[in-house]
Design a protein around this motif. Structure first.
Motif, PDB file in Angstrom:
ATOM      1  N   SER A 127      34.160  43.068   8.964  1.00  0.00           N
ATOM      2  CA  SER A 127      33.107  43.440   9.900  1.00  0.00           C
ATOM      3  C   SER A 127      31.789  43.441   9.482  1.00  0.00           C
ATOM      4  O   SER A 127      31.505  43.474   8.297  1.00  0.00           O
ATOM      5  CB  SER A 127      33.437  44.905  10.565  1.00  0.00           C
ATOM      6  OG  SER A 127      33.668  45.667   9.473  1.00  0.00           O
ATOM      7  N   ASN A 128      30.860  43.441  10.510  1.00  0.00           N
ATOM      8  CA  ASN A 128      29.318  43.566  10.149  1.00  0.00           C
ATOM      9  C   ASN A 128      29.091  45.258  10.030  1.00  0.00           C
ATOM     10  O   ASN A 128      29.818  46.040  10.466  1.00  0.00           O
ATOM     11  CB  ASN A 128      28.549  43.060  11.086  1.00  0.00           C
ATOM     12  CG  ASN A 128      28.602  41.519  11.184  1.00  0.00           C
ATOM     13  OD1 ASN A 128      28.828  40.685  10.245  1.00  0.00           O
ATOM     14  ND2 ASN A 128      28.859  40.665  12.330  1.00  0.00           N
ATOM     15  N   LYS A 134      24.658  38.741  20.391  1.00  0.00           N
ATOM     16  CA  LYS A 134      25.795  38.230  20.776  1.00  0.00           C
ATOM     17  C   LYS A 134      25.889  36.967  19.638  1.00  0.00           C
ATOM     18  O   LYS A 134      27.232  36.866  19.062  1.00  0.00           O
ATOM     19  CB  LYS A 134      25.612  37.257  22.178  1.00  0.00           C
ATOM     20  CG  LYS A 134      25.822  38.424  23.154  1.00  0.00           C
ATOM     21  CD  LYS A 134      25.679  37.622  24.493  1.00  0.00           C
ATOM     22  CE  LYS A 134      25.809  38.513  25.732  1.00  0.00           C
ATOM     23  NZ  LYS A 134      25.476  37.691  26.804  1.00  0.00           N
ATOM     24  N   SER A 184      27.171  38.846  16.042  1.00  0.00           N
ATOM     25  CA  SER A 184      28.271  39.317  16.359  1.00  0.00           C
ATOM     26  C   SER A 184      29.435  38.387  16.071  1.00  0.00           C
ATOM     27  O   SER A 184      30.568  38.837  15.761  1.00  0.00           O
ATOM     28  CB  SER A 184      28.430  40.206  17.833  1.00  0.00           C
ATOM     29  OG  SER A 184      28.571  39.282  18.554  1.00  0.00           O
ATOM     30  N   ARG A 185      29.082  37.243  16.164  1.00  0.00           N
ATOM     31  CA  ARG A 185      30.002  36.178  15.750  1.00  0.00           C
ATOM     32  C   ARG A 185      29.895  35.828  14.465  1.00  0.00           C
ATOM     33  O   ARG A 185      30.965  35.062  13.995  1.00  0.00           O
ATOM     34  CB  ARG A 185      29.884  34.944  16.660  1.00  0.00           C
ATOM     35  CG  ARG A 185      29.974  35.164  18.036  1.00  0.00           C
ATOM     36  CD  ARG A 185      30.047  33.827  19.010  1.00  0.00           C
ATOM     37  NE  ARG A 185      28.689  33.157  19.026  1.00  0.00           N
ATOM     38  CZ  ARG A 185      27.902  33.459  19.951  1.00  0.00           C
ATOM     39  NH1 ARG A 185      28.104  34.248  21.094  1.00  0.00           N
ATOM     40  NH2 ARG A 185      26.794  32.819  20.050  1.00  0.00           N
ATOM     41  N   GLU A 186      29.191  36.278  13.726  1.00  0.00           N
ATOM     42  CA  GLU A 186      28.970  36.146  12.110  1.00  0.00           C
ATOM     43  C   GLU A 186      29.809  37.267  11.454  1.00  0.00           C
ATOM     44  O   GLU A 186      30.263  38.174  11.988  1.00  0.00           O
ATOM     45  CB  GLU A 186      27.696  36.001  11.508  1.00  0.00           C
ATOM     46  CG  GLU A 186      26.875  34.686  12.103  1.00  0.00           C
ATOM     47  CD  GLU A 186      25.563  34.472  11.524  1.00  0.00           C
ATOM     48  OE1 GLU A 186      25.462  34.532  10.114  1.00  0.00           O
ATOM     49  OE2 GLU A 186      24.830  33.997  12.325  1.00  0.00           O
ATOM     50  N   GLU A 187      29.987  37.226  10.217  1.00  0.00           N
ATOM     51  CA  GLU A 187      30.730  38.042   9.436  1.00  0.00           C
ATOM     52  C   GLU A 187      30.066  38.538   8.269  1.00  0.00           C
ATOM     53  O   GLU A 187      29.347  37.944   7.845  1.00  0.00           O
ATOM     54  CB  GLU A 187      32.089  37.647   9.088  1.00  0.00           C
ATOM     55  CG  GLU A 187      33.040  37.338  10.124  1.00  0.00           C
ATOM     56  CD  GLU A 187      34.171  36.589   9.489  1.00  0.00           C
ATOM     57  OE1 GLU A 187      34.383  36.234   8.427  1.00  0.00           O
ATOM     58  OE2 GLU A 187      35.235  36.308  10.431  1.00  0.00           O
ATOM     59  N   LEU A 194      28.858  45.264  21.916  1.00  0.00           N
ATOM     60  CA  LEU A 194      29.065  44.122  20.967  1.00  0.00           C
ATOM     61  C   LEU A 194      28.972  44.662  19.390  1.00  0.00           C
ATOM     62  O   LEU A 194      29.788  44.049  18.666  1.00  0.00           O
ATOM     63  CB  LEU A 194      27.586  43.561  21.122  1.00  0.00           C
ATOM     64  CG  LEU A 194      27.578  42.490  22.326  1.00  0.00           C
ATOM     65  CD1 LEU A 194      26.268  42.081  22.428  1.00  0.00           C
ATOM     66  CD2 LEU A 194      28.305  41.343  22.017  1.00  0.00           C
ATOM     67  N   LYS A 243      32.195  46.240  18.636  1.00  0.00           N
ATOM     68  CA  LYS A 243      33.467  45.049  18.530  1.00  0.00           C
ATOM     69  C   LYS A 243      33.261  44.275  17.059  1.00  0.00           C
ATOM     70  O   LYS A 243      34.142  43.777  16.825  1.00  0.00           O
ATOM     71  CB  LYS A 243      33.427  44.307  19.547  1.00  0.00           C
ATOM     72  CG  LYS A 243      34.097  44.873  20.938  1.00  0.00           C
ATOM     73  CD  LYS A 243      34.185  43.957  21.833  1.00  0.00           C
ATOM     74  CE  LYS A 243      34.780  44.421  23.280  1.00  0.00           C
ATOM     75  NZ  LYS A 243      34.953  43.487  24.411  1.00  0.00           N
ATOM     76  N   SER A 244      32.172  43.945  16.684  1.00  0.00           N
ATOM     77  CA  SER A 244      31.668  43.479  15.780  1.00  0.00           C
ATOM     78  C   SER A 244      31.641  43.884  14.245  1.00  0.00           C
ATOM     79  O   SER A 244      31.739  43.540  13.266  1.00  0.00           O
ATOM     80  CB  SER A 244      30.185  42.653  16.011  1.00  0.00           C
ATOM     81  OG  SER A 244      29.777  41.973  14.675  1.00  0.00           O
TER      82      SER A 244
END
Length: 570
Positions: free
Chosen positions: A57-58, A120, A123-126, A145, A148-149
């Motif tokens: 997670s971020n 957005k 949030s798709r990165e790690e 967002l 969830k991220s």
């Protein structure tokens, strides 16, 4: 299985609930191993929340203008070995103008939409540490967002502190700070929104370094693993604040502290500050430290300084230091109080856990030793960030071995996240250390003196120890065990214990962790050295062979030809 008349199958998977944990030992008639102790306490060493670290997670740092998000975020990213992102900087690059001009020329709504789109994307990165703008959390969509991220840390700061910081920064690009009273009201309105976060860290009156340290402790919290070895309870703690834990264990007692020169340069000051005038003994580091010669030096140091059994001996360092320290402390005056502080990944996942202590005798590894019962073991998660990549590699190999033996979750973590682990990702390394400690402690607590089930932890060590000794301990333990693990895997495949895809998965993972294989000794020399291995029983060598995750076969009938074929196939 042809030639396996004395095979022993041991199943150990501490990831499964205790009620589902296999407790089976299969023996053929006439096996001496049938006398092994079959008792096993599957719950020993388990701790609630051990697997709760965010492994992918971020981390989002939120707060009002002037709360220190950018400064603390950069420091936090450095501590976690993760990439830092400041959203406002990226948005200014996107708009090609300062944020205050975006507000004035395009309006706040345009800026907020762009902010959400950026969130957005991020949030798709790690494995990022992201400092948001002060208003980003106001939108519910943005909060969803972030949650969830990853995890959200709120830097709670009094308004007057924010105001002074903004004024002292010399910046005039804070559109919401043009009217001080409106800004004060805005903060009060936002406080409940900011508070809806995973963690809150106050910043008033604290240095940015201290705030970042507190935030790091939120991401990598202390993990206490209650363990009982041979009826003796000890404190096993993974922590970002090892000195504080040690200070509690020392409890004002007189302390002798052993470390090596590299660890002393990196970490001794942290521990020295919390102890009451410890007497420090420093040696060169490495496996060459583990000899009777250096043990004698420790004994002499303790005697000359009139240490008694009720004083405290602390071994601070990697596996060689904790092995030597535990051996010397446990034999001095028949045993004095002992605490081990592990600063290497190899030590955290293996050497410091298990109550064994030994020194080498000539080229034979760990030939003179004893079982020890320390008061406490501290796994210093902060020290892991100072390791170089070879040190991380050898620790991961030992951890992967433990995962194959007893923790599929750990094996999966190493197999899937090895690039991030080799980059010293802080939360991931802490996760590896916690899962390894839990798995090994569970096995050791069931068989402290290695009369049965504990033998599975020797996977990769029969041949690996011979390789290490042949190199006169000039190669790392991890590289040697890695080669031994590959050899045992090939032996298992050739005996039909592992399907080829399973074997290749193990070998390829070890290969990624150990890109430069250790040169192998001539087979006849390795075979002779293995005859002196401490695992030899009844004149026969024991090989631990993987037969699936959490399932090991103990073989005492491996031939020279088998070993040669396995080496040749590698």
């Amino acid at each position: 299985m042809e030639g396996m008349a004395e095979a022993v199958v041991i199943e150990t998977d501490v990831d499964r609930p205790e009620s589902e944990t296999a407790d089976r030992l299969e023996f053929n008639q006439g096996s001496e191993a049938a006398e092994w102790d079959r008792s096993y306490s599957g719950g020993a060493g388990k701790a609630e929340g051990v697997s709760a670290f965010p492994v992918k997670s971020n981390v989002f740092v939120i707060g009002f203008m002037g709360s220190g998000k950018s400064t603390v975020g950069r420091l936090l990213a450095r501590k976690l070995n993760r990439r830092f992102i400041e959203m406002d900087e990226l948005l200014e690059e996107e708009f090609k103008r300062p944020i205050v001009e975006v507000f004035d020329l395009l309006g706040e709504e345009v800026f907020r939409r762009a902010e959400t789109e950026l969130l957005k994307k991020l949030s798709r990165e790690e494995r990022l540490v992201i400092a948001t703008g002060g208003g980003a959390p106001v939108r519910l969509e943005n909060r969803v967002l972030m949650r969830k991220s990853g995890q959200v840390i709120y830097l709670e700061t009094a308004f007057d502190t924010c105001r002074v910081r903004v004024e002292n920064s010399g910046r005039d690009d804070r559109p919401k700070f043009r009217d001080v009273e409106k800004a004060r009201l805005l903060l009060e309105q936002r406080r409940p929104i900011y508070a809806d976060s995973d963690f809150t860290v106050t910043t008033d009156g604290r240095r940015p370094e201290d705030v970042a340290e507190a935030a790091t402790a939120c991401i990598i919290p202390d993990k206490n693993l209650p363990v009982s070895f041979d009826g003796h309870d000890l404190n096993l703690t993974l922590t970002m604040n090892g000195p504080l834990v040690l200070a509690r264990l020392a409890a004002g007692r007189r302390v002798a502290l052993l470390t090596d020169r590299r660890v002393a340069a990196l970490h001794l000051d942290r521990y020295h500050r919390v102890l009451k005038d410890p007497l420090v003994l420093t040696f060169p580091g490495g496996e060459k430290l583990k000899t009777i010669h250096y043990a004698r030096k420790v004994w002499k140091f303790l005697l000359e300084n009139r240490f008694n059994r009720d004083d405290l001996f602390v071994a601070l360092g990697g596996g060689a230091v904790t092995d030597l320290g535990a051996f010397a402390a446990s034999t001095y005056k028949r045993g004095m109080n002992l605490v081990l502080v592990s600063t290497s990944l190899l030590g955290c996942v293996d050497a410091a856990i298990g109550g064994k202590a030994a020194v080498n005798l000539g080229l034979a590894k760990n030939m003179v030793g004893c079982f020890t019962l320390p008061e406490g073991v501290i796994l210093d998660a902060a020290a892991l960030q100072t390791l170089d990549q070879p040190q991380v590699r050898e620790g991961l190999i030992e951890a992967y071995k433990t995962g194959l033996v007893a923790s599929p979750a750990l094996a999966d973590l190493v197999e899937s996240q090895w690039p991030a682990l080799l980059a010293n990702d802080g939360p991931l390394l802490a996760q590896v250390a916690a899962l390894s400690a839990r798995a090994k402690a569970a096995i050791v607590s069931s068989d402290f003196q290695e009369k049965g089930r504990r033998v599975v932890l020797n996977l990769g060590h029969t041949f690996g120890n011979a390789v290490e000794g042949w190199h006169r301990f000039k190669i790392s333990h991890g590289r040697a065990v890695g080669l031994g693990l590959m050899v045992s895997t090939r032996l298992s495949q050739h005996r039909g214990l592992l399907a080829p895809p399973q074997a290749e998965r193990i070998i390829s993972t070890v290969g990624r962790l150990m890109p430069k294989a250790a040169p192998t000794p001539p087979l006849h020399q390795a075979w002779e050295m293995m005859q002196d291995d401490k695992k030899v029983k009844g004149g026969r060598m024991l090989f631990v062979l993987p037969a699936g995750r959490g399932r090991m076969v103990i073989a005492d009938d491996v031939t020279r030809d088998e070993l040669f074929r396995s080496l040749e196939s590698l």
